[in-house]
Design an enzyme around this catalytic site. Sequence first.
Site, mmCIF file in Angstrom:
data_model
loop_
_atom_site.group_PDB
_atom_site.id
_atom_site.type_symbol
_atom_site.label_atom_id
_atom_site.label_comp_id
_atom_site.label_asym_id
_atom_site.label_seq_id
_atom_site.Cartn_x
_atom_site.Cartn_y
_atom_site.Cartn_z
ATOM 1 N N HIS A 17 -10.667 -19.963 1.478
ATOM 2 C CA HIS A 17 -9.337 -19.542 1.060
ATOM 3 C C HIS A 17 -8.527 -19.142 2.288
ATOM 4 C CE1 HIS A 17 -10.710 -20.117 -2.831
ATOM 5 N NE2 HIS A 17 -10.377 -18.997 -3.420
ATOM 6 N N LYS A 37 -2.250 -10.845 -10.310
ATOM 7 C CA LYS A 37 -0.886 -11.390 -10.182
ATOM 8 C C LYS A 37 -0.236 -11.532 -11.553
ATOM 9 C CE LYS A 37 -0.213 -15.748 -8.864
ATOM 10 N NZ LYS A 37 0.756 -16.481 -9.722
#
Length: 898
Positions: A143, A565
């Site tokens: 990532h 999120k």
Amino acid sequence: MTTPRSEKTLTYLVELLDLVVREQVGESLADVMQRIRRLAIERRAGLPDAEKRLVQTLKDLEPGELRAVIRWLSMFFDLANAAEDQLRIDVLGERDRESSARGVARKESIAGALAELHDHGLSAAEVQRWLDRLEIQPVFTAHPSEAKRRTTRQLLRSIREMLPAIETGHTADVEAELLAVMTVLWQSDLVRPERPPVMSEVSRGLYFASTLWVVIPRVFRELREALRNTYPNHHFNIPKILSFGTWIGGDRDGHPFVTADITRQAFARLRRAALERHREMCRELKGQIVISDQQVAPADLLREKIGQCCQEIPGLEEAISSISRSETYKRFLGVIEFRIDRSLEAIDRGEIVAGSYSTVDEFRDDLQQLFSSVTQDRGERIANQFILPWIDLTQTFGFHFAALDVRQNSVVHQQCVDDVLSLQTASNQESLSDDAFPHEPPDHVDIEQLSEESQEVFRTFMLLANTTDAWGREAVGVYIISMTHSAKDVLNVLWLWRTAWKQVHGDESRLAALPIVPLFETIEDLQNSAAILQELLDNDQYREYLNSTNQRDQIVMVGYSDSTKDGGYLTACWELYQAQEQLAETAQRQHIGLTIFHGRGGALGRGGGPAARAIRSLPQESVGGRIRVTEQGEVLSERYDNAVIAHRHIEQLLNATLLVSAGAKQETSPEWAEIMEELSHASLSKYRSLIEDTGFLEYFDRATPISEIETLPIGSRPSRRGKRRTLTDLRAIPWTFAWTQSRHLLPAWFGLGTAIRSYVDRNDSSWSTLCRMYEQWPMFRALIDNAELALAKTDMQIAQEYASLAPETSGPKLWEIISTEFSLARGAVLMIKENNELLDDVEWLKSAVRSRNPYVDPLNLAQIILLSRIRHQPDDDDLTQLVRLAIQGIAGGLRTTG
């Protein structure tokens, strides 16, 4: 981790840095740098006009001068981080010596866990049952949250390795080398000029193999020693309790550069790395186990095995002919080395080579025979010291180093299934968009007739089938379905796996186990996860697949990043906790094991924080001895770059997993669960009101460096899953990265303050209840502690400067909302912990945050100036590079990215 010792080391390093800087940029600019440092400290002390003078000094710099200032501050943090890491290493060493002298186990150690379990009354037989169940698998991902280049990491590692010499009285030679390395750092590109290719990321993941090869034998040695000391007179079998996985080269969710061919190369690179390590081990032992047959007779089985191999394997007898026939052990190691060489050759050829190991089990058997023969005649010390560590490494890493996972989005699978079905006869032409599901896969698929994306999907499944055949099941990890919304998303993958297997083998008679892992990432999907698992396990086809392939566990992945999120920090924490409880209940009801795969990021807004604390905060029944967890971005370097720190991390994982699994039963109070439900609703409402505000996206775009972060060449993967510029389409990493850079750190605390405030206002005794929850409930304690650290790293003065970049139509209103929520969250944490300041009970951490702030501030202020300029000159490459340098410097100062 600031102490007089670390301060002394850092002071010395900074003196050397100042010397290098003066050599590279001249006295005049170096003096300006010192003025910037002084003004930053004065600003933090509250001196009038200090901020104004600091900003003006930064604005007056020419681009080249500003570049030098940013590089100087960035290198300061690199050196500060190196000094802190070395201090941590020294402290761990001191604790080891103190514990050994006192005859007690280290805190959070393997021995400590076993001692605690013994005190709780666990018998040796019960411990063995837990060892048989224990399976811990850290999974490396690529990532894009590692801002540093690998070459930079290597230079910083060399600096850190020289630090002990400084503390013990450095020599002129060490100082000369330090100055040279710092000069190289100054003259090198700190930011990658372009995105790294995927295979470079695979190599970066393997960079830590050298560390792990040292650490793993020590972990197993300590486990055996702890078992002997805690349960004397009992023999324990140590199964495969630890292994590693990786997504690097297999994660294709929204990543156009990860193809079936790239995944094939990744499998080969991982296999080569493991085999090369085994070959090094073999060569080393050939020089150590030089036992003479005239002194100790080896087992007849060993001589017979050598003779048989020489007859069956061309070239082997000649290869070991130089080894004396009176040194059977060395000759046997020569056989093993020859076969490893042939196995490496097979990778290059892409086919079986005579003499290569057909399976890792063959290799394990050879090592076990070697161990048994050496042990049988007074050679137990030799076997335990030299051969047993190799067996442990083989048990852990096999011939694959790390099992390669594949991840793809559920929408892509659906499209592939539809494309395959569209090629079949009219009677089979039914889409899986309805409830119908074709029971039997087609006999043949004309791959070239599929869409380009579906061809890639299908070829990936075929690759997994071929790899399982060629290199064994251990090399292939799990297949992860991101954005799983229903059981059908899992059944789609099963159908594609069966279809691809049939394409490769002609039938399904030997269908291999490919663990299919649903990934639940949004709040809604987490809430539905247990029902989806129930439906899946009720499906006859799927249950038959699990039974026929002998899969003991269903693995389910939960995503910390996207859930935060989607729903905000507090709501995500609670929904993740509840989902795991409910998943465990469902699995127990269905009489199947469960392994939760935790998709944690490094940042606090993505499930970050101390790994052991995170494990201890999980629902007890959801662990049960088995855990998979991602190790992402900069976390890889922080945890695995140094052997001492890597060892500490792994022993903490083992300690926490054992204790949360086998420790005293913990019950969640129904009252506390009701309180968390109430807090979650209030937090979600507050968070959604913020991100759904009509001006929010504009604020986010202008008050953070999100646009610049999206173009950073720090990872091969794009920042967005698609091309739409929406919050939903944006990945969680750049989302968190942007808020961290602008010192808001909003994803790790927003909504917490309003939720607690509203609860307290309705309940007279609420503060005492919340304090009790913090003291007695690991989940709530971790939630508050992680939020506290994020709040401590948040700087509302700096954040307000970023907010000034937002348009007048949205900036002031949203800043007021954010600022008010910060105050509420900060106050709530202080009340619950009964402290006067954030991090009052972690003095070293509070001191570290405070000591760094004056040096991070100029980088933030410089970035704000640059963002203001670049938005008027978007095509200015020099400004772009300066912003990238500032991003990296701030990441180093805060020790976190996204």
